[in-house]
Enzyme design. Structure first.
Site, PDB file in Angstrom:
ATOM      1  N   LYS A   1       6.250  -4.555  -4.517  1.00 36.01           N
ATOM      2  CA  LYS A   1       7.693  -4.315  -4.472  1.00 36.01           C
ATOM      3  C   LYS A   1       8.228  -4.424  -3.050  1.00 36.01           C
ATOM      4  O   LYS A   1       9.287  -4.989  -2.821  1.00 36.01           O
ATOM      5  CB  LYS A   1       7.995  -2.931  -5.055  1.00 36.01           C
ATOM      6  CG  LYS A   1       9.474  -2.573  -5.060  1.00 36.01           C
ATOM      7  CD  LYS A   1      10.249  -3.452  -6.026  1.00 36.01           C
ATOM      8  CE  LYS A   1      11.738  -3.209  -5.973  1.00 36.01           C
ATOM      9  NZ  LYS A   1      12.465  -4.345  -6.586  1.00 36.01           N
TER      10      LYS A   1
ATOM     11  N   ARG B   1       4.902  -0.226  -6.344  1.00 37.84           N
ATOM     12  CA  ARG B   1       4.965  -1.041  -5.132  1.00 37.84           C
ATOM     13  C   ARG B   1       3.875  -2.102  -5.096  1.00 37.84           C
ATOM     14  O   ARG B   1       3.899  -2.977  -4.250  1.00 37.84           O
ATOM     15  CB  ARG B   1       4.852  -0.141  -3.899  1.00 37.84           C
ATOM     16  CG  ARG B   1       6.001   0.840  -3.803  1.00 37.84           C
ATOM     17  CD  ARG B   1       5.695   1.872  -2.758  1.00 37.84           C
ATOM     18  NE  ARG B   1       5.749   1.287  -1.443  1.00 37.84           N
ATOM     19  CZ  ARG B   1       6.775   1.404  -0.619  1.00 37.84           C
ATOM     20  NH1 ARG B   1       7.822   2.083  -0.993  1.00 37.84           N
ATOM     21  NH2 ARG B   1       6.747   0.849   0.559  1.00 37.84           N
TER      22      ARG B   1
ATOM     23  N   GLU C   1      17.641 -18.268  -7.603  1.00 39.27           N
ATOM     24  CA  GLU C   1      17.341 -16.900  -8.025  1.00 39.27           C
ATOM     25  C   GLU C   1      16.864 -16.893  -9.487  1.00 39.27           C
ATOM     26  O   GLU C   1      15.936 -16.159  -9.841  1.00 39.27           O
ATOM     27  CB  GLU C   1      18.579 -16.015  -7.818  1.00 39.27           C
ATOM     28  CG  GLU C   1      18.457 -14.573  -8.268  1.00 39.27           C
ATOM     29  CD  GLU C   1      17.331 -13.775  -7.609  1.00 39.27           C
ATOM     30  OE1 GLU C   1      16.722 -14.255  -6.637  1.00 39.27           O
ATOM     31  OE2 GLU C   1      17.044 -12.675  -8.105  1.00 39.27           O
TER      32      GLU C   1
ATOM     33  N   LYS D   1      13.210 -15.483 -10.639  1.00 41.19           N
ATOM     34  CA  LYS D   1      13.054 -14.403 -11.630  1.00 41.19           C
ATOM     35  C   LYS D   1      12.042 -14.819 -12.682  1.00 41.19           C
ATOM     36  O   LYS D   1      11.163 -14.062 -13.049  1.00 41.19           O
ATOM     37  CB  LYS D   1      14.370 -14.090 -12.336  1.00 41.19           C
ATOM     38  CG  LYS D   1      15.373 -13.136 -11.778  1.00 41.19           C
ATOM     39  CD  LYS D   1      14.963 -11.835 -11.213  1.00 41.19           C
ATOM     40  CE  LYS D   1      14.182 -11.886  -9.938  1.00 41.19           C
ATOM     41  NZ  LYS D   1      14.778 -11.519  -8.716  1.00 41.19           N
TER      42      LYS D   1
ATOM     43  N   HIS E   1      16.229 -38.302  -6.381  1.00 40.95           N
ATOM     44  CA  HIS E   1      15.486 -38.637  -5.164  1.00 40.95           C
ATOM     45  C   HIS E   1      14.018 -38.238  -5.275  1.00 40.95           C
ATOM     46  O   HIS E   1      13.336 -38.116  -4.260  1.00 40.95           O
ATOM     47  CB  HIS E   1      16.152 -37.987  -3.955  1.00 40.95           C
ATOM     48  CG  HIS E   1      17.563 -38.463  -3.775  1.00 40.95           C
ATOM     49  ND1 HIS E   1      17.860 -39.686  -3.224  1.00 40.95           N
ATOM     50  CD2 HIS E   1      18.748 -37.904  -4.131  1.00 40.95           C
ATOM     51  CE1 HIS E   1      19.176 -39.856  -3.230  1.00 40.95           C
ATOM     52  NE2 HIS E   1      19.744 -38.780  -3.782  1.00 40.95           N
TER      53      HIS E   1
ATOM     54  N   CYS F   1       0.833  -1.210   0.000  1.00 39.82           N
ATOM     55  CA  CYS F   1       0.000   0.000   0.000  1.00 39.82           C
ATOM     56  C   CYS F   1       0.870   1.264   0.000  1.00 39.82           C
ATOM     57  O   CYS F   1       2.019   1.229   0.441  1.00 39.82           O
ATOM     58  CB  CYS F   1      -0.869   0.024   1.240  1.00 39.82           C
ATOM     59  SG  CYS F   1      -1.848  -1.456   1.432  1.00 39.82           S
TER      60      CYS F   1
ATOM     61  N   ASN G   1      -1.596   2.187   6.067  1.00 39.50           N
ATOM     62  CA  ASN G   1      -0.747   1.067   5.616  1.00 39.50           C
ATOM     63  C   ASN G   1      -0.470   0.196   6.837  1.00 39.50           C
ATOM     64  O   ASN G   1      -0.223   0.730   7.927  1.00 39.50           O
ATOM     65  CB  ASN G   1       0.608   1.560   5.098  1.00 39.50           C
ATOM     66  CG  ASN G   1       0.496   2.189   3.724  1.00 39.50           C
ATOM     67  OD1 ASN G   1      -0.584   2.230   3.139  1.00 39.50           O
ATOM     68  ND2 ASN G   1       1.621   2.679   3.225  1.00 39.50           N
ATOM     69  N   GLY G   2      -0.441  -1.115   6.638  1.00 41.72           N
ATOM     70  CA  GLY G   2      -0.133  -2.013   7.757  1.00 41.72           C
ATOM     71  C   GLY G   2      -1.317  -2.908   8.064  1.00 41.72           C
ATOM     72  O   GLY G   2      -2.282  -2.977   7.291  1.00 41.72           O
TER      73      GLY G   2
ATOM     74  N   GLU H   1       8.255 -15.187 -11.266  1.00 44.20           N
ATOM     75  CA  GLU H   1       7.517 -13.996 -10.833  1.00 44.20           C
ATOM     76  C   GLU H   1       7.079 -13.117 -11.995  1.00 44.20           C
ATOM     77  O   GLU H   1       6.020 -12.513 -11.930  1.00 44.20           O
ATOM     78  CB  GLU H   1       8.231 -13.209  -9.733  1.00 44.20           C
ATOM     79  CG  GLU H   1       9.519 -12.547 -10.088  1.00 44.20           C
ATOM     80  CD  GLU H   1      10.157 -11.846  -8.878  1.00 44.20           C
ATOM     81  OE1 GLU H   1       9.448 -11.295  -8.039  1.00 44.20           O
ATOM     82  OE2 GLU H   1      11.392 -11.853  -8.792  1.00 44.20           O
TER      83      GLU H   1
ATOM     84  N   TRP I   1      -3.245  -2.567  -1.372  1.00 44.87           N
ATOM     85  CA  TRP I   1      -2.967  -3.952  -1.768  1.00 44.87           C
ATOM     86  C   TRP I   1      -3.774  -4.801  -0.792  1.00 44.87           C
ATOM     87  O   TRP I   1      -3.484  -4.824   0.404  1.00 44.87           O
ATOM     88  CB  TRP I   1      -1.472  -4.224  -1.641  1.00 44.87           C
ATOM     89  CG  TRP I   1      -1.018  -5.539  -2.195  1.00 44.87           C
ATOM     90  CD1 TRP I   1      -0.652  -5.804  -3.481  1.00 44.87           C
ATOM     91  CD2 TRP I   1      -0.848  -6.776  -1.475  1.00 44.87           C
ATOM     92  NE1 TRP I   1      -0.286  -7.119  -3.610  1.00 44.87           N
ATOM     93  CE2 TRP I   1      -0.396  -7.741  -2.402  1.00 44.87           C
ATOM     94  CE3 TRP I   1      -1.048  -7.172  -0.161  1.00 44.87           C
ATOM     95  CZ2 TRP I   1      -0.127  -9.056  -2.058  1.00 44.87           C
ATOM     96  CZ3 TRP I   1      -0.784  -8.490   0.196  1.00 44.87           C
ATOM     97  CH2 TRP I   1      -0.323  -9.409  -0.743  1.00 44.87           C
TER      98      TRP I   1
HETATM   99  O1  M6R Z   1      13.084  -5.175  -0.050  1.00 40.62           O
HETATM  100  P1  M6R Z   1      13.607  -6.563   0.240  1.00 40.62           P
HETATM  101  O2  M6R Z   1      14.915  -6.822  -0.385  1.00 40.62           O
HETATM  102  O3  M6R Z   1      13.606  -6.877   1.712  1.00 40.62           O
HETATM  103  O4  M6R Z   1      12.552  -7.536  -0.446  1.00 40.62           O
HETATM  104  C1  M6R Z   1      12.655  -8.911  -0.279  1.00 40.62           C
HETATM  105  C2  M6R Z   1      11.783  -9.655  -1.272  1.00 40.62           C
HETATM  106  O5  M6R Z   1      10.443  -9.286  -1.118  1.00 40.62           O
HETATM  107  C3  M6R Z   1      12.203  -9.388  -2.721  1.00 40.62           C
HETATM  108  O6  M6R Z   1      13.540  -9.693  -2.937  1.00 40.62           O
HETATM  109  C4  M6R Z   1      11.334 -10.220  -3.703  1.00 40.62           C
HETATM  110  O7  M6R Z   1      11.605 -11.561  -3.538  1.00 40.62           O
HETATM  111  C5  M6R Z   1      11.575  -9.764  -5.135  1.00 40.62           C
HETATM  112  N1  M6R Z   1      10.324  -9.532  -5.784  1.00 40.62           N
HETATM  113  C6  M6R Z   1      12.277 -10.769  -5.959  1.00 40.62           C
HETATM  114  O8  M6R Z   1      12.507 -10.345  -7.246  1.00 40.62           O
END
Ligand code: M6R
Length: 600
Positions: free
Chosen positions: A595, A28, A476, A480, A499, A2, A98-99, A483, A74
């Site tokens: 984000k 975000r 990673e 990528k 396994h 948010c 927010n929160g 997502e 959000w």
């Molecule tokens: O702001 P942060 O680095 O703490 O965020 C952590 C994760 O939310 C962030 O890395 C998320 O996994 C990304 N969308 C990955 O691309």
């Protein structure tokens, strides 16, 4: 997640500030938005689901106002519709939040018993009613806020307008970021100063259990007891926080390309004077072991560091997901340094884990991208990555900046604990000084990534495998891809395939791997042959001279252990990007993702 913007001015229409601010926070992640402002001496609220453009279309173009609050939501409690969207209004109080109010059900019951009724399914409407309840009870906004803060369990950044004081915004904060920007024309409140950078770069940061009365010419900040506080005025560098997309189609591509400079920018202060500058970094030899905590991509950066600390500097290092760490037995000890990695510095689970470690007086270090973010201010010592603003939800340049900084930290530790010879340290420094050239070569290999993407984008399941460091990088790589392309992609330790996972391999299943470790490469290649024998299509990123016509091979330059992660990940990032591009997904703002994950 948010986003909040609020603005107040003596003589300026603040509606453009609110809408521009919301647009700057769009990246975000959100699914509805709303605004409240004073119109003909009454609060006018406009809310809508979907994109901010829907909100703009709903607003009366000729409206002007000197005070207003705005929000992107959000959804957590209740669907993403205009009823649940903020602002919420109950009697005298209109607010955005927010929160999460964790005890909202119990509070709601109490409020219903006191004749309040609710239109939405949100915890925020309960917070609004609670503030109104205390305001009615005490007829004093300071007392109402103080009681609210004592009663509420959970997190909040709140900006509100109180009917009997229409010349002020009130802002309250606990565990969710909120800043107050100051300018001659208008004072602006935001969950991120970068949302309102066009109007001001000077701002106050509220700490937990603080609140402020913001009028057009004054900001009064108080603690929960109502005592006035003197706070430091911060300034943010406007150039470093540039959020223009330039000629790129997507922020993600722009950010991938920026890695040719952001990696070096991050490590430069620690290598520019050779060995001497490496020793500026904290001395880790006083600790028996290292713990690293983060979420998502930050967690993956931690795994690269684990490899370097353990395999190269012979120092035990455990890496934890923050969402798990905060609820498990952490075996905390003063001999362990806990490193918190976060791009935003605002990730709720990482903040909670940090508070846990701090509550036991154990040493902490932050690897953070956003200056003055919550984590950066809470850790004992903070090292900043210099990735610049990262807008795309999928983290790329922040990850490589984290990896680079952690690699340099491991290098400096290896120098201190004598597990790396001075000559070898100098060679790694030299490699980092040349990194721009290496990264540029990889970035320019577009045809190769596009060819692979064409083979992947119609697939439903893709596997990433590797051993050792390459296993951590496959995690990673798979994250990528999933997502941004919405293709199911999973990473496995190559040795684990037999396994269980190998039963999923069928004709043409894509399997991607990297092999950059002489001791393990032959084993990974055998695993690739095994999946090929079962019909898989195989793609290999490697720094060896391995040749095999049946594999698609992406060659990367040879390097020391300290650069391998940086070189492998660029192809993985670009393969993910081009696959998503061919699929036509919303690359910068993938569905359901935010984000900065500011709730648990
Ligand atoms: O702001 P942060 O680095 O703490 O965020 C952590 C994760 O939310 C962030 O890395 C998320 O996994 C990304 N969308 C990955 O691309």
């Amino acid at each position: 997640m948010c986003g909040i913007v609020g603005a107040i001015s003596k003589n300026r229409n603040v509606l453009p500030i609110l809408i521009t601010g919301l647009k700057n926070l769009e990246y975000r992640g959100y699914d509805s938005s709303g605004v409240a402002y004073l119109k003909n001496n009454k609060i006018n609220i406009v809310k809508t689901s979907g994109k901010i453009i829907n909100l703009e279309n709903k607003l009366n173009k000729s409206d002007e106002s000197n005070i207003g609050i705005a929000h992107t939501r959000w959804a957590t409690h209740g669907k993403a519709n205009s009823i649940n969207a903020h602002p919420h209004r109950v009697n005298h109080i209109t607010l955005v939040h927010n929160g999460i109010i964790e005890n909202y059900e119990e509070l709601k019951e109490m409020l219903i018993d006191n004749n309040y009724s609710f239109k939405s399914s949100t915890d925020t409407e309960v917070a609004t009613a609670l503030l109104d309840y205390y305001y009615e009870k005490f007829n004093d906004i300071d007392k109402a806020i103080s009681e609210f803060m004592k009663k509420v369990i959970g997190s909040y950044a709140i900006t509100m307008i109180v009917d009997n004081d229409l010349d002020s915004l009130y802002v309250l904060k606990k565990e969710s970021p909120l800043v107050i920007g100051i300018s001659d024309n208008a004072n602006v409140v935001a969950s991120d100063i970068r949302a309102v950078l066009k109007y001001t770069n000077k701002y106050y940061i509220l700490d937990d259990f603080e609140y402020a009365k913001v009028s057009s010419n004054e900001v009064i900040i108080k603690d929960i007891k109502g005592d006035i506080l003197k706070k430091e005025l911060h300034a943010i560098n406007v150039e470093d926080n540039d959020i223009s997309k330039n000629e790129y189609k997507h922020y993600m591509l722009k950010e991938i390309m920026e890695q040719k400079s952001t990696i070096l920018k991050t490590v430069k202060p620690y290598i520019e004077k050779g060995i001497d500058s490496l020793l500026i970094l904290p001395d880790l030899t006083k600790y028996k072991e290292i713990s690293i905590i983060g979420c998502g991509t930050a967690y993956h950066a931690g795994l690269v560091a684990k490899y370097l600390f353990e395999e190269v500097t012979n120092t035990r290092c455990n890496v934890y997901l923050a969402s798990e760490y905060r609820y498990q037995n952490s075996f905390l000890s003063k001999d362990t340094l806990t490193i918190f990695i976060s791009q935003s510095g605002e990730t709720a689970d990482t903040i909670s884990s940090l508070k846990l470690v701090k509550s036991k007086n154990c040493p902490t270090l932050g690897i953070i991208n956003v200056e003055n973010s919550t984590i950066s201010l809470l850790v004992d010592k903070c090292l900043y990555t210099k990735a610049g603003v990262e807008i795309a939800v999928a983290s790329t340049k922040a990850y490589t900046a984290q990896v680079a900084l952690l690699s340099i930290l491991a290098l400096s530790h290896g120098l201190r604990n004598k597990t790396i010879k001075e000559d070898d340290v100098l060679k790694v420094i030299e490699e980092f000084n040349n990194i721009e050239k290496l990264i540029t070569t990889l970035l320019n290999n577009k045809d190769m990534y596009l060819t692979i993407a064409k083979k992947l984008y119609k697939e439903e399941d893709i596997f990433y495998i590797g051993r050792g460091l390459d296993y951590y990088l496959s995690m990673e790589g798979a994250l990528k891809l999933k997502e941004i392309s919405y293709i199911h992609s999973e990473s496995y330790a190559a040795g684990e395939l037999k396994h269980g996972t190998i039963s999923l391999i069928k004709k043409n299943t894509p399997v991607l791997a990297s092999a950059t470790n002489n001791k393990l490469n032959a084993k990974t290649i055998s695993n690739l042959k095994e999946v090929m024998a079962r019909g898989a299509s195989v793609y290999l990123i490697t720094n060896t001279n391995y040749k095999d016509n049946t594999f698609t091979i992406v060659n990367i330059p040879k390097s020391s252990d300290f650069l391998k992660a940086l070189l492998v990940i660029i192809p993985y990032q670009l393969i993910a990007y081009y696959t998503a591009l061919l699929k036509g997904t919303d690359i910068d703002k993938p569905k359901n993702l935010a984000k900065s994950v500011t709730v648990e």
